[in-house]
Structures are given as structure tokens and as C-alpha cells.
Write a protein that holds these residues in place. Structure first.
Motif, short mmCIF file in Angstrom:
data_model
loop_
_atom_site.label_atom_id
_atom_site.label_comp_id
_atom_site.label_asym_id
_atom_site.label_seq_id
_atom_site.Cartn_x
_atom_site.Cartn_y
_atom_site.Cartn_z
N ALA A 13 36.93 37.61 48.82
CA ALA A 13 38.18 36.63 48.76
C ALA A 13 38.33 36.13 50.17
O ALA A 13 38.18 36.95 51.28
CB ALA A 13 39.00 37.28 48.08
N MET A 14 38.45 35.00 50.22
CA MET A 14 38.84 34.21 51.42
C MET A 14 40.09 33.28 51.51
O MET A 14 40.35 32.70 50.55
CB MET A 14 37.68 33.42 52.16
CG MET A 14 37.15 32.17 51.32
SD MET A 14 35.71 31.45 51.79
CE MET A 14 34.42 32.42 51.23
N PRO A 15 40.90 33.38 52.53
CA PRO A 15 42.23 32.59 52.46
C PRO A 15 41.95 31.08 52.49
O PRO A 15 40.89 30.57 53.13
CB PRO A 15 42.84 33.01 53.67
CG PRO A 15 41.75 33.47 54.63
CD PRO A 15 40.73 34.20 53.73
N TRP A 16 42.67 30.18 51.83
CA TRP A 16 42.71 28.94 51.78
C TRP A 16 42.90 28.49 53.33
O TRP A 16 43.58 28.98 54.00
CB TRP A 16 43.53 28.05 50.92
CG TRP A 16 43.12 28.26 49.70
CD1 TRP A 16 42.09 28.90 48.90
CD2 TRP A 16 44.04 27.79 48.46
NE1 TRP A 16 42.09 28.94 47.55
CE2 TRP A 16 43.29 28.03 47.33
CE3 TRP A 16 45.39 27.10 48.34
CZ2 TRP A 16 44.02 27.79 46.02
CZ3 TRP A 16 45.67 26.94 47.06
CH2 TRP A 16 45.05 27.16 46.03
N SER A 22 44.19 32.07 48.04
CA SER A 22 42.75 32.23 48.18
C SER A 22 41.66 32.03 47.33
O SER A 22 41.82 31.54 46.17
CB SER A 22 42.74 33.93 48.56
OG SER A 22 42.86 34.61 47.16
N THR A 23 40.31 32.00 47.66
CA THR A 23 39.29 31.70 46.75
C THR A 23 38.23 32.84 46.81
O THR A 23 37.94 33.36 47.62
CB THR A 23 38.83 30.19 47.37
OG1 THR A 23 37.71 29.98 46.43
CG2 THR A 23 38.13 30.15 48.44
N SER A 43 33.97 28.06 42.88
CA SER A 43 34.91 29.28 43.23
C SER A 43 35.95 29.39 42.25
O SER A 43 36.44 28.73 41.59
CB SER A 43 35.34 29.17 44.72
OG SER A 43 36.12 27.93 44.73
N ALA A 45 39.89 30.51 42.19
CA ALA A 45 41.20 30.55 43.19
C ALA A 45 42.42 31.23 42.88
O ALA A 45 42.95 31.13 41.34
CB ALA A 45 41.51 28.93 43.58
N SER A 46 43.43 31.86 43.59
CA SER A 46 44.43 32.23 43.38
C SER A 46 45.44 31.53 44.17
O SER A 46 45.43 31.46 45.19
CB SER A 46 44.38 33.85 43.74
OG SER A 46 43.64 34.62 42.82
#
Length: 59
Positions: A13-16, A22-23, A43, A45-46
């Protein structure tokens, strides 16, 4: 067109870019591409907070 398909259980997971969520990257093309030079990506996303959509100039 070659692509990389990632297993969701091992994806990172990486931050937007805008910090609003995050995605989890599930697929990306071409193989080895980054967020600066991909042709397409899939992806999940959250969303943590509302905000402007992150810009990806040239993509």
C-alpha cells in the motif's frame, strides 16, 4: 502488451500524492513502471478524507 500482475496479499500500500488515502497496486504496465511513467495501472484505494484528485501530468 506486457504487464505485471501483483498478488494483493503481497502488494504494498502506498499513500496518495494528495495525502487523502492510500492505494494498493494490483497491476501496472509496462513492467517495472513507476507512478511517474506508467501507461496504465489497476489499483484498489482506501479513502481517508475528501480532497482534490491527484494529478499525473502526461499520463
Amino acid at each position: 502488451m506486457p504487464y505485471t500482475l501483483l498478488d494483493p496479499s503481497s502488494a504494498i500500500a502506498m499513500p496518495w500524492k494528495n495525502g487523502g488515502g492510500s492505494t494498493l497496486e494490483l497491476a501496472i504496465c509496462p513492467v517495472g513502471a513507476s507512478l511517474d511513467d506508467f501507461d496504465w495501472r489497476i489499483s484498489s484505494a482506501s479513502v481517508a478524507s475528501s480532497g482534490a484528485f491527484s494529478r499525473f501530468p502526461g499520463i
